[in-house]
Design an enzyme around this catalytic site. Structure first.
Site, PDB file in Angstrom:
ATOM      1  N   GLU A 134       0.814  -1.320   0.212  1.00  0.00           N
ATOM      2  CA  GLU A 134      -0.009   0.223   0.029  1.00  0.00           C
ATOM      3  C   GLU A 134       0.964   1.227   0.059  1.00  0.00           C
ATOM      4  O   GLU A 134       0.358   2.149   0.813  1.00  0.00           O
ATOM      5  CB  GLU A 134      -0.845  -0.022   1.120  1.00  0.00           C
ATOM      6  CG  GLU A 134      -2.112  -0.437   0.854  1.00  0.00           C
ATOM      7  CD  GLU A 134      -2.844  -0.534  -0.388  1.00  0.00           C
ATOM      8  OE1 GLU A 134      -3.148  -1.380  -0.956  1.00  0.00           O
ATOM      9  OE2 GLU A 134      -2.850   0.720  -0.933  1.00  0.00           O
TER      10      GLU A 134
HETATM   11  C1  LIG Z   1       2.839 -10.014   0.886  1.00  0.00           C
HETATM   12  C2  LIG Z   1       2.596  -8.796  -0.221  1.00  0.00           C
HETATM   13  C3  LIG Z   1       1.145  -8.722  -0.576  1.00  0.00           C
HETATM   14  C4  LIG Z   1       0.865  -7.835  -1.331  1.00  0.00           C
HETATM   15  N1  LIG Z   1      -0.308  -7.401  -1.931  1.00  0.00           N
HETATM   16  C5  LIG Z   1      -0.688  -6.762  -3.244  1.00  0.00           C
HETATM   17  C6  LIG Z   1      -2.105  -6.721  -3.811  1.00  0.00           C
HETATM   18  O1  LIG Z   1      -2.906  -7.483  -3.358  1.00  0.00           O
HETATM   19  N2  LIG Z   1      -2.120  -6.073  -4.862  1.00  0.00           N
HETATM   20  C7  LIG Z   1      -1.084  -5.209  -5.517  1.00  0.00           C
HETATM   21  O2  LIG Z   1      -1.167  -4.831  -6.394  1.00  0.00           O
HETATM   22  N3  LIG Z   1       0.035  -5.324  -5.016  1.00  0.00           N
HETATM   23  C8  LIG Z   1       0.368  -6.054  -3.663  1.00  0.00           C
HETATM   24  N4  LIG Z   1       1.894  -6.016  -3.191  1.00  0.00           N
HETATM   25  C9  LIG Z   1       2.934  -5.267  -3.844  1.00  0.00           C
HETATM   26  C10 LIG Z   1       3.141  -4.024  -3.134  1.00  0.00           C
HETATM   27  O3  LIG Z   1       2.289  -3.004  -3.069  1.00  0.00           O
HETATM   28  C11 LIG Z   1       4.549  -3.631  -3.584  1.00  0.00           C
HETATM   29  O4  LIG Z   1       5.397  -4.678  -3.432  1.00  0.00           O
HETATM   30  C12 LIG Z   1       4.912  -2.264  -3.009  1.00  0.00           C
HETATM   31  O5  LIG Z   1       4.091  -1.282  -3.808  1.00  0.00           O
HETATM   32  C13 LIG Z   1       6.505  -2.016  -3.434  1.00  0.00           C
HETATM   33  O6  LIG Z   1       6.838  -2.407  -5.004  1.00  0.00           O
HETATM   34  P1  LIG Z   1       8.137  -3.131  -5.290  1.00  0.00           P
HETATM   35  O7  LIG Z   1       8.018  -4.500  -4.301  1.00  0.00           O
HETATM   36  O8  LIG Z   1       8.138  -3.592  -6.596  1.00  0.00           O
HETATM   37  O9  LIG Z   1       9.186  -2.449  -4.773  1.00  0.00           O
HETATM   38  P2  LIG Z   1       9.903  -1.410  -5.453  1.00  0.00           P
HETATM   39  O10 LIG Z   1       8.986  -0.624  -5.944  1.00  0.00           O
HETATM   40  O11 LIG Z   1      11.135  -1.761  -6.245  1.00  0.00           O
HETATM   41  O12 LIG Z   1      10.860  -0.499  -4.019  1.00  0.00           O
HETATM   42  C14 LIG Z   1      12.044  -0.878  -3.641  1.00  0.00           C
HETATM   43  C15 LIG Z   1      12.492   0.067  -2.881  1.00  0.00           C
HETATM   44  O13 LIG Z   1      12.663   1.494  -3.538  1.00  0.00           O
HETATM   45  C16 LIG Z   1      11.882   2.466  -2.870  1.00  0.00           C
HETATM   46  N5  LIG Z   1      11.280   3.377  -3.765  1.00  0.00           N
HETATM   47  C17 LIG Z   1      10.747   3.007  -4.981  1.00  0.00           C
HETATM   48  N6  LIG Z   1      10.272   4.048  -5.555  1.00  0.00           N
HETATM   49  C18 LIG Z   1      10.516   5.202  -5.102  1.00  0.00           C
HETATM   50  C19 LIG Z   1       9.916   6.403  -4.698  1.00  0.00           C
HETATM   51  N7  LIG Z   1       9.593   6.893  -5.738  1.00  0.00           N
HETATM   52  N8  LIG Z   1      10.651   7.257  -3.802  1.00  0.00           N
HETATM   53  C20 LIG Z   1      11.192   6.664  -2.655  1.00  0.00           C
HETATM   54  N9  LIG Z   1      11.648   5.419  -2.586  1.00  0.00           N
HETATM   55  C21 LIG Z   1      11.124   4.514  -3.643  1.00  0.00           C
HETATM   56  C22 LIG Z   1      10.937   1.618  -2.062  1.00  0.00           C
HETATM   57  O14 LIG Z   1      10.190   2.729  -0.859  1.00  0.00           O
HETATM   58  C23 LIG Z   1      11.502   0.612  -1.528  1.00  0.00           C
HETATM   59  O15 LIG Z   1      12.310   0.829  -0.305  1.00  0.00           O
HETATM   60  C24 LIG Z   1       1.828  -7.102  -2.198  1.00  0.00           C
HETATM   61  C25 LIG Z   1       3.296  -7.127  -1.991  1.00  0.00           C
HETATM   62  C26 LIG Z   1       3.494  -8.297  -0.737  1.00  0.00           C
HETATM   63  C27 LIG Z   1       5.137  -8.393  -0.619  1.00  0.00           C
END
Ligand SMILES: Cc1cc2nc3c(=O)[nH]c(=O)nc-3n(C[C@H](O)[C@H](O)[C@H](O)COP(=O)(O)OP(=O)(O)OC[C@H]3O[C@@H](n4cnc5c(N)ncnc54)[C@H](O)[C@@H]3O)c2cc1C
Length: 564
Positions: free
Chosen positions: A430
């Site tokens: 989220e």
């Molecule tokens: C158990 C679980 C359940 C989930 N459920 C859902 C779901 O139901 N539906 C769904 O759609 N998604 C879901 N997600 C996905 C989740 O919302 C994402 O994992 C999350 O938004 C982060 O994206 P990412 O994993 O690609 O990390 P990334 O976006 O790659 O982030 C990696 C790091 O970079 C930082 N970062 C990236 N961009 C920025 C920025 N612009 N400014 C500052 N820092 C930044 C982040 O804070 C983090 O520390 C789920 C994830 C998990 C692990």
């Protein structure tokens, strides 16, 4: 240690700290009388204590699994879902026209926290449904509403939210899933989504996915995203779950925690879907769901924190170890000063974070009931604060819970470790903590700081009424830092956004504690407030130093420097 629902704490907070009476005084929420709210919270507490809490460990030990393309859920989870749905708790806030109870968000939020304390993995399922129901109420056609909302509200069907793809996590604009018009008003949706919570189960008749995808010739980035409703099974002529749609669960993720919640990789192969909202307006529609879910995830984490705290408190009052310097003590580790420090800090943080979430919920309710811009702005500003503070509090409290247990905290059989494993993801999904921070000092500062200053005025007023200098100083320091940040380059603001968010939330925490202490001068809230104000306000100036540091020192270090 059995979970005990803190119903009286919710009622106290609603009445004395966040001004829920203003919500109940509106026409829109006139049915949320004190008696009705108390009865609902009491019943929710009973279900969470008796039905959900016993499922928490089961979900951890017997994770959801994929069998021939079908998700088999943890034993008893179907009964847990039914208990929540039958009590109307999937859709407390939903429109009565579709079977909902039309209750305020503040009531939903209180119930959600208790469900999360009972069983965090399972609670994600109703949380997803609540978000989808709200998105459909606001953005779907009347036809879609008529078919889907009654089933979702009754809990016969469940819901998911499909944003994330391998290359599109925090950056939703990078999604590649696509939707082609079928020529009959429906669309063929194709693409792969990852990490989809509750993407399938074996206890509801149908699972309704809200999927972000791009139409042909869509503009690049977030401006070209549309939202589609894609059911697992297509409704038949009577609106019941019919033939299977072209989608499947490819696999389930193996996770650090939340083992009872199936986190699915979903494949859509020309699946039939319906547009929700405007073409290319998907993000606006999805934001309805995401804002709801941001409050929801903060509260979800907090619920885990409350359960972890109760667990630790019970253990501390039982475990005998060492002689303490307290006269007439209990003879347990509860008498050690450092154990008291941890337990008091946990309790005080939980209260502050709960009050912040309920304050946000009341702001959402007042915005809904009155349409007033000031309430809308207040709710928008509080959203990233409540999400981060709830998630951080849940994780920190669960971590402290392990520490209180000593070695037994590291041993799975006490359950202390599970709370910490399960809650950790709340700081990630989220919108990560970093994304919330960026939202606060970026988009939420686009009013020139007006929403921030209005909140700080409220805090200053409380500090004066309560006569607390530490709180007054914290509010003044956050105000000064807000002004400084507003004059800084955006990326320098971003560099300090997370410490700033925390300093702001702690200051609001002081405000809520002070209000509680004034309402209960001789009770436990007065003593808890004294401790929180004495300990947490001193952290605010340090966080604010980092908040205005900018990014110069961070970028001065090269990748070679960091690898040295
Ligand atoms: C158990 C679980 C359940 C989930 N459920 C859902 C779901 O139901 N539906 C769904 O759609 N998604 C879901 N997600 C996905 C989740 O919302 C994402 O994992 C999350 O938004 C982060 O994206 P990412 O994993 O690609 O990390 P990334 O976006 O790659 O982030 C990696 C790091 O970079 C930082 N970062 C990236 N961009 C920025 C920025 N612009 N400014 C500052 N820092 C930044 C982040 O804070 C983090 O520390 C789920 C994830 C998990 C692990």
């Amino acid at each position: 240690m059995p979970y005990r629902a803190p119903v009286s704490e919710f009622l106290f907070c609603l009445e004395h700290v966040v001004g829920f009476d203003r919500v109940a005084a509106t026409d829109r929420f006139a049915e949320a009388t004190p008696e009705t709210v108390a009865a609902m919270l009491t019943e929710a507490g009973r279900i969470c204590e008796e039905v959900l809490a016993p499922l928490n460990r089961t979900g951890d030990l017997h994770p959801a699994r994929l069998e021939n393309g079908v998700v088999r859920t943890s034993p008893g989870f179907g009964d847990g879902w039914r208990a929540v749905a039958d009590a109307g708790f999937v859709a407390l806030a939903a429109d009565p026209e579709f079977g909902g109870l039309g209750m305020p968000m503040a009531v939903t939020s209180s119930v959600n926290e208790m469900i999360a304390s009972g069983c965090l993995s399972l609670q994600l399922a109703p949380l997803m449904s609540q978000g989808q129901i709200e998105a459909l109420e606001h953005h779907a056609s009347e036809e879609l509403k008529a078919i889907y909302l009654p089933k979702l509200v009754a809990g016969e069907w469940n819901a998911t939210m499909n944003l994330t793809e391998a290359q599109a996590g925090s950056d939703v604009g990078a999604i590649r899933s696509r939707a082609e018009p079928n020529g009959d008003g429906t669309y063929a949706v194709t693409g792969q989504k990852i990490y989809i919570s509750w993407g399938d189960n074996d206890f509801t008749e149908n699972t309704i996915h809200l999927v972000l995808a791009r139409l042909p010739e869509a503009p690049k980035g977030t401006k070209g995203i549309s939202l589609f409703l894609v059911p697992k099974r297509l409704p038949d002529a009577d609106g019941n779950a019919g033939v299977a749609n072209s989608l499947k669960v490819v696999s389930l993720e193996h996770k650090l925690g939340l083992h009872g919640s199936p986190t699915c990789v979903m494949q859509y192969d020309g699946a039939t879907g319906w547009l929700v909202g405007e073409e290319h307006g998907g993000l606006a529609a999805m934001f309805t769901m995401m804002n709801n879910a941001r409050l929801g995830v903060g509260v979800h984490a907090l619920g885990a924190g409350e359960a972890a705290f109760q667990h630790a408190l019970a253990y501390a009052q039982d475990r005998v170890q060492g002689r303490t310097l307290v006269a007439d003590g209990t003879g347990t580790i509860f008498d050690h000063a450092d154990v008291r420090r941890m337990l008091t800090g946990m309790k005080a943080d939980i209260f502050a974070s709960r009050a912040l979430s309920l304050d946000l919920a009341v702001s959402i309710d007042m915005a809904t009931a009155t349409g007033d811009d000031a309430w809308i702005a207040r709710a928008a500003f509080l959203t990233p604060l409540a999400k981060n503070y709830g998630a951080q509090t849940g994780a920190a409290v669960a971590d402290a819970g392990i520490q209180v247990h000593g070695g037994m905290g590291f041993i799975e059989e006490t359950g202390a470790a599970q709370f910490a494993r399960d809650v950790r993801v709340s700081e990630i999904y989220e919108g990560t903590t970093g994304i919330q921070g960026a939202d606060l000092v970026g988009r939420k500062f686009s009013d020139g700081g007006a929403a921030a200053f209005a909140l700080l005025d409220e805090v200053a007023k409380t500090a004066a009424q309560f006569g607390n200098e530490a709180l007054a100083d914290a509010a003044e320091a956050v105000r000064h830092t807000t002004e400084t940040l507003l004059s800084m380059e955006l990326n320098d603001r971003f560099a300090g956004s997370v410490p700033f968010t925390r300093a702001f939330a702690l200051t609001l925490g002081g405000h809520y504690h002070a209000k509680a202490a004034m309402a209960q001068p001789d009770g436990h809230h007065s003593r808890l407030a004294a401790s929180y104000l004495a300990r947490q306000m001193s952290a605010v100036p340090g966080l604010l130093v980092e908040a205005v540091q900018g990014g110069g020192d961070l970028y001065a270090l090269s990748s070679d420097d960091l690898a040295a």
